[in-house]
Design an enzyme around this catalytic site. Structure first.
Site, PDB file in Angstrom:
ATOM      1  N   HIS A  65      -9.501   2.454   0.687  1.00  0.00           N
ATOM      2  CA  HIS A  65      -9.486   1.359   1.504  1.00  0.00           C
ATOM      3  C   HIS A  65     -10.638   1.394   2.681  1.00  0.00           C
ATOM      4  CE1 HIS A  65      -7.831  -2.122   3.429  1.00  0.00           C
ATOM      5  NE2 HIS A  65      -7.021  -2.207   2.992  1.00  0.00           N
TER       6      HIS A  65
ATOM      7  N   HIS B 124       0.850  -1.309  -0.124  1.00  0.00           N
ATOM      8  CA  HIS B 124       0.085   0.039   0.072  1.00  0.00           C
ATOM      9  C   HIS B 124       0.960   1.037   0.054  1.00  0.00           C
ATOM     10  CE1 HIS B 124      -3.372  -2.270   0.061  1.00  0.00           C
ATOM     11  NE2 HIS B 124      -3.548  -2.282   1.466  1.00  0.00           N
TER      12      HIS B 124
ATOM     13  N   GLU C 183     -11.675  -3.548  -2.560  1.00  0.00           N
ATOM     14  CA  GLU C 183     -10.496  -2.579  -3.062  1.00  0.00           C
ATOM     15  C   GLU C 183     -10.352  -2.823  -4.452  1.00  0.00           C
ATOM     16  OE1 GLU C 183      -7.118  -2.981  -0.230  1.00  0.00           O
ATOM     17  OE2 GLU C 183      -8.448  -4.135   0.732  1.00  0.00           O
TER      18      GLU C 183
HETATM   19  C1  GLA Z   1      -5.122  -4.875   2.289  1.00  0.00           C
HETATM   20  C2  GLA Z   1      -4.180  -6.215   2.255  1.00  0.00           C
HETATM   21  C3  GLA Z   1      -4.383  -6.921   3.768  1.00  0.00           C
HETATM   22  C4  GLA Z   1      -4.077  -5.876   4.941  1.00  0.00           C
HETATM   23  C5  GLA Z   1      -5.001  -4.826   4.780  1.00  0.00           C
HETATM   24  C6  GLA Z   1      -4.682  -3.910   5.910  1.00  0.00           C
HETATM   25  O1  GLA Z   1      -6.524  -5.368   2.335  1.00  0.00           O
HETATM   26  O2  GLA Z   1      -4.696  -7.206   1.188  1.00  0.00           O
HETATM   27  O3  GLA Z   1      -3.641  -8.204   3.843  1.00  0.00           O
HETATM   28  O4  GLA Z   1      -2.774  -5.670   4.840  1.00  0.00           O
HETATM   29  O5  GLA Z   1      -4.988  -4.259   3.390  1.00  0.00           O
HETATM   30  O6  GLA Z   1      -4.643  -4.572   7.069  1.00  0.00           O
END
Ligand code: GLA
Length: 393
Positions: A223, A149, A358
């Site tokens: 997110h 991210h 997402e």
């Molecule tokens: C995304 C990732 C997860 C986790 C979340 C935040 O969805 O795919 O593995 O890291 O973000 O906790």
């Protein structure tokens, strides 16, 4: 129009009151089925307020977008975070359906990207490394051996410039951020804009654009953590989900795709027909610490805006539809929530207290030659759109 019930009651009342002139002109009062505390407004609008100050003195703004049906989205300039989202249930009763905090301090502390804009590249890049045009770039590593991210200080932790803009049909806020060359290891100065529009059709539309002065990977998303029964009400395992995808990208133990596109047919990954999220969650392949955390290969293939997913929550009747121009969708069931974070209503967020959908390009695309490319070249404009539509049934 009178309902059959109302007509029967009217006739019965008439029979009892024969001779009275008013008979038949007006049915006796029957209880209304819906208490509708929704406050319709004349016009969609955006209001700005202060939301605290960063340690370095930077002021953070809170923008409240309200549409003509009384739906409300609140967004802050820190991380472009959607802090609140109030939508009606089947009786018209409003609830805030996203996880988050009431104060800036909450967002400045440790939390798993609640409601934030994710970039420069959402999801994972294996070992935080990629080679582009003969140069190997080393990114910040923040998820075991991998980059997640956008790194240690991704787009979720920067301050965006907010500007109220005109929308044809709703209320809109434009956020802009200039990510300097070398930030978190990425090449090129990237100008990113995110326009949030709360339409009068009860949609939160997100238009992402970006330009660069050097070739760089880009993969922007949001997110938001949804619970359609209302934030802090418990588990989402009873929500019913449909994902318009017949394949997914299987992952290794570090959640890095193997490169294969596997069929979902028949197994616990299959949401082609609506299924309760919890119905097969204990059979999901490798995704520590248990639950869904997988990228789906959308049947639409990306490009044009298409339905990616639909979620229905039986007790409230709320429905969320996700439409996107992206080819992928990360379905995540809040597996890392462990009750240590207390949200805005004072409730601890336990495992599966929310789900995320997402919209994205596939994880680790920059190292996977068969996946759709995430590379943005100078002179090109990155452009994607995702629409979250709120309904009730
Ligand atoms: C995304 C990732 C997860 C986790 C979340 C935040 O969805 O795919 O593995 O890291 O973000 O906790």
């Amino acid at each position: 129009m009178k309902s059959a019930n109302q007509l029967l009651r009217t006739l019965a009342a008439c029979a009892a009151l024969i001779g009275l002139a008013a008979c038949g002109s007006k049915p006796p009062s029957v209880p209304q089925e819906t208490a509708a505390p929704v406050t319709p407004t004349q016009e969609a609008r955006v209001e700005r307020a202060d939301f605290g100050t960063m340690k370095d003195g930077t002021a953070i703004d809170l923008y409240t977008l309200t549409n003509t049906k009384g739906v409300i989205a609140k967004i802050i300039t820190y991380g472009g975070i959607v802090t609140e989202l109030h939508t009606p249930d089947r009786a018209g009763k409003m609830a805030d359906i996203v996880l988050g905090f009431n104060t800036l301090e909450g967002y400045l502390g440790a939390h798993p990207y609640f409601g934030a804009i994710i970039g420069r590249v959402g999801n994972r890049i294996a070992k935080g490394r990629f080679t582009l045009n003969g140069t190997t770039y080393k990114l910040a590593v923040n998820d075991g051996a991998n980059h997640l991210h956008g790194g240690l200080k991704g787009f979720d932790k920067v301050v965006w410039k907010g500007e109220i803009v005109k929308a044809d049909d709703g209320a809109a806020l434009k956020l802009t951020y200039l990510s300097p060359d070398g930030e978190e290891g990425y090449p090129g100065n990237l100008t990113a804009t995110v326009v949030y529009t709360l339409t009068n059709q009860n949609e939160l539309r997100i238009d992402y654009t970006a330009t660069t002065d050097k070739a760089t990977p880009v993969n922007l998303t949001n997110h938001a953590y949804f619970n359609l029964a209302g934030e802090g009400t418990g588990s989402i395992l009873g929500h019913e989900l449909m994902i318009a995808a017949d394949r997914f990208t299987p992952v290794d133990s570090g959640l890095i795709p193997t490169g294969r596109l596997d069929p979902v047919a028949g197994g616990p990954m299959d949401f082609t027909k609506p299924m309760a999220i919890g119905s097969r969650i204990d059979k999901v392949p490798l995704a520590p610490p248990g639950g869904y955390d997988h990228n789906y290969v959308l049947t639409s293939g990306g490009g044009a805006l298409a339905l990616a997913a639909r979620v229905y929550e039986p007790s409230s009747g709320r429905v969320l539809e996700v439409h996107t121009t992206e080819p992928g969708l990360q379905f995540y069931t809040g597996n890392f929530l462990d009750g240590t974070i207390k949200g805005k209503s004072g409730t601890a967020y336990a495992k599966h207290a929310a789900f995320c959908l997402e919209t994205q390009h596939f994880p680790d695309s920059v190292n996977q030659p068969t996946f759709p490319s995430t590379i943005l070249e100078p002179g090109q404009t990155y452009k994607t759109t995702t629409v979250y539509r709120f309904l009730a049934q």
